[in-house]
Design a protein around this motif. Sequence first.
Motif, PDB file in Angstrom:
ATOM      1  N   SER A  17       9.906  -7.444 -15.941  1.00 40.34           N
ATOM      2  CA  SER A  17      10.276  -8.789 -15.507  1.00 40.34           C
ATOM      3  C   SER A  17      10.234  -9.789 -16.645  1.00 40.34           C
ATOM      4  O   SER A  17      10.887 -10.820 -16.588  1.00 40.34           O
ATOM      5  N   GLY A  18       9.495  -9.498 -17.697  1.00 37.35           N
ATOM      6  CA  GLY A  18       9.390 -10.422 -18.812  1.00 37.35           C
ATOM      7  C   GLY A  18      10.375 -10.184 -19.931  1.00 37.35           C
ATOM      8  O   GLY A  18      10.372 -10.908 -20.922  1.00 37.35           O
ATOM      9  N   ARG A  19      11.241  -9.203 -19.785  1.00 40.24           N
ATOM     10  CA  ARG A  19      12.180  -8.891 -20.865  1.00 40.24           C
ATOM     11  C   ARG A  19      13.140 -10.022 -21.172  1.00 40.24           C
ATOM     12  O   ARG A  19      13.616 -10.139 -22.290  1.00 40.24           O
ATOM     13  N   GLU A  48      -0.288  -2.972  -6.065  1.00 40.81           N
ATOM     14  CA  GLU A  48       0.983  -2.592  -5.449  1.00 40.81           C
ATOM     15  C   GLU A  48       1.745  -3.821  -4.962  1.00 40.81           C
ATOM     16  O   GLU A  48       2.961  -3.913  -5.130  1.00 40.81           O
ATOM     17  N   ASN A  49       1.029  -4.767  -4.365  1.00 43.88           N
ATOM     18  CA  ASN A  49       1.677  -5.996  -3.894  1.00 43.88           C
ATOM     19  C   ASN A  49       2.256  -6.807  -5.051  1.00 43.88           C
ATOM     20  O   ASN A  49       3.357  -7.342  -4.956  1.00 43.88           O
ATOM     21  N   ALA A  50       1.510  -6.902  -6.138  1.00 43.18           N
ATOM     22  CA  ALA A  50       1.990  -7.656  -7.296  1.00 43.18           C
ATOM     23  C   ALA A  50       3.217  -6.981  -7.911  1.00 43.18           C
ATOM     24  O   ALA A  50       4.181  -7.656  -8.290  1.00 43.18           O
ATOM     25  N   ALA A  51       3.192  -5.653  -8.011  1.00 48.38           N
ATOM     26  CA  ALA A  51       4.337  -4.927  -8.568  1.00 48.38           C
ATOM     27  C   ALA A  51       5.568  -5.094  -7.677  1.00 48.38           C
ATOM     28  O   ALA A  51       6.678  -5.305  -8.166  1.00 48.38           O
ATOM     29  N   SER A  56      10.810  -7.547  -6.585  1.00 48.90           N
ATOM     30  CA  SER A  56      11.634  -8.316  -5.647  1.00 48.90           C
ATOM     31  C   SER A  56      12.171  -9.585  -6.295  1.00 48.90           C
ATOM     32  O   SER A  56      13.324  -9.966  -6.063  1.00 48.90           O
ATOM     33  N   GLN A  57      11.364 -10.250  -7.097  1.00 47.73           N
ATOM     34  CA  GLN A  57      11.822 -11.456  -7.793  1.00 47.73           C
ATOM     35  C   GLN A  57      12.942 -11.143  -8.769  1.00 47.73           C
ATOM     36  O   GLN A  57      13.906 -11.889  -8.885  1.00 47.73           O
ATOM     37  N   ASN A  61      16.756 -12.648  -8.431  1.00 52.93           N
ATOM     38  CA  ASN A  61      17.434 -13.391  -9.501  1.00 52.93           C
ATOM     39  C   ASN A  61      18.767 -12.756  -9.867  1.00 52.93           C
ATOM     40  O   ASN A  61      19.745 -13.463 -10.130  1.00 52.93           O
ATOM     41  N   ILE A  62      18.830 -11.435  -9.866  1.00 52.17           N
ATOM     42  CA  ILE A  62      20.088 -10.746 -10.152  1.00 52.17           C
ATOM     43  C   ILE A  62      21.121 -11.062  -9.075  1.00 52.17           C
ATOM     44  O   ILE A  62      22.279 -11.392  -9.374  1.00 52.17           O
TER      45      ILE A  62
END
Length: 98
Positions: A17-19, A48-51, A56-57, A61-62
Amino acid sequence: MTIHASHRRLFRELIRSGRSRPRANRAPIATQVRDIILSGKLSNTDAENAALFLKSQRTYNILLDRYNPLHDLTAEEHIKATARRVGLNMPVEVKESE
């Protein structure tokens, strides 16, 4: 100390996500998450929830970019793009000289 699969998944999702951000901006976040994982303060469910949230974010965005290309424009740019979409051009504004 062994790292659970869910913790590895969280860290990988964080990297993915940070790429789009510059390396200097994502390095402190990755370091903090790594420290939390290694300290054992993060449960498997939380990891697992954070991943899942990060994945999902990224997907959101895509899809937002794909289906709503005008979402990140200013109001003036949005109006011009909308006018072009229906085949019109915005009138040229005449600047009054002093």
